[in-house]
Design a protein around this motif. Structure first.
Motif, mmCIF file in Angstrom:
data_model
loop_
_atom_site.group_PDB
_atom_site.id
_atom_site.type_symbol
_atom_site.label_atom_id
_atom_site.label_comp_id
_atom_site.label_asym_id
_atom_site.label_seq_id
_atom_site.Cartn_x
_atom_site.Cartn_y
_atom_site.Cartn_z
ATOM 1 N N ASN A 141 12.141 -33.824 75.051
ATOM 2 C CA ASN A 141 11.881 -33.056 76.495
ATOM 3 C C ASN A 141 13.261 -32.662 77.064
ATOM 4 O OD1 ASN A 141 9.347 -34.184 76.672
ATOM 5 N ND2 ASN A 141 9.926 -36.195 77.113
ATOM 6 N N ILE A 142 13.871 -31.962 76.175
ATOM 7 C CA ILE A 142 15.235 -31.225 76.743
ATOM 8 C C ILE A 142 14.491 -29.838 77.228
ATOM 9 C CG2 ILE A 142 17.201 -30.016 75.948
ATOM 10 C CD1 ILE A 142 17.750 -32.871 75.936
ATOM 11 N N PHE A 143 15.066 -29.282 78.421
ATOM 12 C CA PHE A 143 14.536 -28.072 78.945
ATOM 13 C C PHE A 143 15.440 -26.806 78.240
ATOM 14 C CE2 PHE A 143 15.451 -24.880 82.418
ATOM 15 C CZ PHE A 143 14.039 -24.527 82.640
ATOM 16 N N GLY A 144 16.853 -26.947 78.209
ATOM 17 C CA GLY A 144 17.652 -25.859 77.805
ATOM 18 C C GLY A 144 18.579 -26.232 77.060
ATOM 19 N N THR A 145 19.369 -25.182 76.628
ATOM 20 C CA THR A 145 20.479 -25.581 75.775
ATOM 21 C C THR A 145 21.974 -24.658 75.954
ATOM 22 O OG1 THR A 145 20.183 -23.587 74.133
ATOM 23 C CG2 THR A 145 18.989 -25.796 73.584
ATOM 24 N N LYS A 146 22.884 -25.221 75.514
ATOM 25 C CA LYS A 146 24.440 -24.502 75.851
ATOM 26 C C LYS A 146 24.927 -24.392 74.595
ATOM 27 C CE LYS A 146 28.541 -26.126 76.360
ATOM 28 N NZ LYS A 146 29.756 -26.278 76.915
ATOM 29 N N MET A 147 25.674 -23.245 74.536
ATOM 30 C CA MET A 147 26.694 -22.852 73.343
ATOM 31 C C MET A 147 27.881 -22.013 73.700
ATOM 32 S SD MET A 147 23.793 -20.307 71.610
ATOM 33 C CE MET A 147 23.063 -18.853 72.743
ATOM 34 N N ARG A 148 28.954 -22.487 73.311
ATOM 35 C CA ARG A 148 30.239 -21.875 73.620
ATOM 36 C C ARG A 148 31.014 -21.186 72.754
ATOM 37 N NH1 ARG A 148 35.437 -24.779 73.390
ATOM 38 N NH2 ARG A 148 36.865 -24.010 74.968
ATOM 39 N N SER A 149 31.550 -20.020 73.140
ATOM 40 C CA SER A 149 32.344 -19.241 72.213
ATOM 41 C C SER A 149 33.752 -18.806 73.144
ATOM 42 C CB SER A 149 31.846 -17.510 72.115
ATOM 43 O OG SER A 149 30.583 -17.628 71.401
ATOM 44 N N VAL A 150 34.715 -18.623 72.849
ATOM 45 C CA VAL A 150 35.858 -18.429 73.546
ATOM 46 C C VAL A 150 36.682 -17.020 73.441
ATOM 47 C CG1 VAL A 150 38.288 -19.051 73.945
ATOM 48 C CG2 VAL A 150 36.412 -20.799 73.722
ATOM 49 N N LYS A 195 32.474 -7.829 71.967
ATOM 50 C CA LYS A 195 31.250 -7.362 71.464
ATOM 51 C C LYS A 195 30.696 -8.470 70.533
ATOM 52 C CE LYS A 195 28.297 -3.566 69.509
ATOM 53 N NZ LYS A 195 27.693 -4.483 68.770
ATOM 54 N N GLU A 196 31.227 -8.904 69.578
ATOM 55 C CA GLU A 196 30.810 -9.581 68.388
ATOM 56 C C GLU A 196 30.224 -10.936 69.176
ATOM 57 O OE1 GLU A 196 33.729 -9.708 65.325
ATOM 58 O OE2 GLU A 196 33.008 -7.721 64.529
ATOM 59 N N VAL A 197 31.201 -11.500 69.923
ATOM 60 C CA VAL A 197 30.919 -12.790 70.606
ATOM 61 C C VAL A 197 29.619 -12.807 71.346
ATOM 62 C CG1 VAL A 197 31.737 -14.209 72.504
ATOM 63 C CG2 VAL A 197 33.236 -13.798 70.778
ATOM 64 N N VAL A 198 29.343 -11.864 72.046
ATOM 65 C CA VAL A 198 28.207 -11.698 72.940
ATOM 66 C C VAL A 198 26.878 -11.563 72.140
ATOM 67 C CG1 VAL A 198 27.210 -10.325 74.692
ATOM 68 C CG2 VAL A 198 29.447 -10.763 75.073
ATOM 69 N N ASP A 199 27.088 -10.525 71.090
ATOM 70 C CA ASP A 199 26.085 -10.310 70.039
ATOM 71 C C ASP A 199 25.620 -11.542 69.618
ATOM 72 O OD1 ASP A 199 26.279 -7.478 70.661
ATOM 73 O OD2 ASP A 199 27.122 -7.029 68.743
ATOM 74 N N GLN A 200 26.472 -12.353 69.042
ATOM 75 C CA GLN A 200 26.484 -13.769 68.348
ATOM 76 C C GLN A 200 25.447 -14.405 69.566
ATOM 77 O OE1 GLN A 200 29.171 -16.594 67.775
ATOM 78 N NE2 GLN A 200 28.343 -17.090 65.607
ATOM 79 N N GLN A 201 26.186 -14.541 70.714
ATOM 80 C CA GLN A 201 25.528 -15.486 71.558
ATOM 81 C C GLN A 201 23.913 -15.052 71.839
ATOM 82 O OE1 GLN A 201 26.230 -18.101 73.933
ATOM 83 N NE2 GLN A 201 28.338 -18.401 73.197
ATOM 84 N N GLN A 246 18.023 -16.025 71.326
ATOM 85 C CA GLN A 246 16.686 -15.473 70.974
ATOM 86 C C GLN A 246 15.759 -16.680 70.147
ATOM 87 O OE1 GLN A 246 15.153 -12.856 71.983
ATOM 88 N NE2 GLN A 246 16.496 -11.436 72.321
ATOM 89 N N THR A 247 16.778 -17.236 69.329
ATOM 90 C CA THR A 247 16.127 -18.255 68.466
ATOM 91 C C THR A 247 15.722 -19.579 69.616
ATOM 92 O OG1 THR A 247 17.436 -17.754 66.606
ATOM 93 C CG2 THR A 247 16.575 -19.879 66.653
ATOM 94 N N ILE A 248 16.544 -19.786 70.331
ATOM 95 C CA ILE A 248 16.347 -20.851 71.432
ATOM 96 C C ILE A 248 15.099 -20.381 72.344
ATOM 97 C CG2 ILE A 248 17.228 -22.088 73.511
ATOM 98 C CD1 ILE A 248 20.191 -21.440 71.908
ATOM 99 N N ILE A 249 14.996 -19.245 72.881
ATOM 100 C CA ILE A 249 13.765 -18.842 73.518
ATOM 101 C C ILE A 249 12.626 -18.826 72.836
ATOM 102 C CG2 ILE A 249 12.679 -16.740 74.423
ATOM 103 C CD1 ILE A 249 15.804 -16.004 75.391
#
Length: 300
Positions: A139-148, A158-164, A169-172
């Motif tokens: 029953n988790i609603f959403g997720t979080k993932m961090r880059s720096v 660009k590579e960081v945002v592309d990866q995020q 898309q997989t999470i959605i």
């Protein structure tokens, strides 16, 4: 592909109710630091299991506190180990929602890769599909993932945002709402320039999102007030939240209050000043003051 129910109580809470996100997701690497700040030193445990047991006691104390509830807190981000544990004989996520009316979210990244091109990408997540299925079942609603992001390198950012957004898309597709978190280090000598590049790259990806797909954005408090206003108003962005990123609670709140429509997602700044040695009354008073100050800054 599972479609998010935009009429659900949890989705609507994010859309319509004031409040902020409590980040309770310190992982293996940051847990000793969190326990130290809480007044528990490394000689208090002999292995990871004992360490995670202690940090679960700390998180449970925060979550069970009378001050911690859905009146001021929208959601809480959990570490995987916390999701798999219980509070008062209920799975943590169920306790959060059923008892506290706080939406449960899950940190899913496995930490940061070595710095390259001024950024740290996320490490590979080979078990992501399995983790998302488990999160959905709990029953988790959403997720979080961090880059720096440390420097204003156009290719690195660009590579960081592309990866995020690729992971998003997989999470959605798994029926969850992702929090995209490309953190800019507050000590970056090129912070404002990095923010401009980040904004441009995020805007490009948001422009490609279908109307029925949603993300949240977790961003470092910007140098220019209301810099991310377009994201706050974007129909596919459920919430723009800010990380404290090493700022003190007072400074983070002050910066946050100048960014209208952005709400807090604070971790260290939330628990600042709370210790294992405090009585429950002292602890709850301190937590109540912390929550109220962050809530007020998030309401602007």
């Amino acid at each position: 592909m599972t479609v998010i129910d935009t009429t659900s109580e949890q989705f609507q809470k994010f859309k319509t109710v004031p409040g902020f996100i409590a980040a309770l997701d310190q992982s293996g690497g940051s847990t000793p630091k969190a326990l130290h700040a809480y007044g528990i030193e490394e000689d208090a445990w002999t292995n990871d299991e004992e360490m995670f047991g202690l940090v679960h006691q700390m998180r449970s104390r925060i979550i069970e506190s009378p001050s911690f509830n859905g009146n001021r807190i929208l959601a809480a981000i959990l570490f995987e180990n916390t999701m798999d544990r219980e509070i008062e004989d209920q799975p943590t996520a169920d306790y959060l929602w059923n008892v506290k009316k706080v939406v449960p979210l899950l940190k899913i990244d496995k930490g940061l890769a070595a710095e390259d091109k001024g950024v740290q990408m996320m490490k590979p997540m080979p078990q992501l599909d399995e983790l998302l299925a488990r999160a959905k079942a709990k029953n988790i609603f959403g997720t979080k993932m961090r880059s720096v992001i440390k420097l204003a390198d156009p290719i690195g950012i660009k590579e960081v945002v592309d990866q995020q957004f690729e992971v998003a898309q997989t999470i959605i597709a798994a029926g969850l709402v992702p929090i995209v978190e490309p953190e800019i280090n507050i000590h970056s000598p090129e912070k404002a320039k990095a923010e401009a590049l980040l904004k441009e790259n995020i805007a490009r990806h948001l422009g490609e999102l279908p109307a029925d797909k949603f993300v949240m954005l977790k961003l470092t408090l910007p140098e220019e007030d209301n810099f991310y206003r377009a994201f706050v108003e974007h129909p596919q962005v459920l919430k723009v939240v800010a990380l404290s990123g090493g700022y003190s609670r007072d400074e983070a709140n002050e910066r946050l209050s100048r960014n209208h429509g952005v709400v807090a997602s604070f971790s260290r700044a939330l628990s600042e000043g709370m210790t294992a040695q405090q009585s429950d009354d002292q602890f709850d008073t301190m937590l109540d003051q912390s929550i109220q100050s962050i809530y007020d800054a998030s309401k602007t």
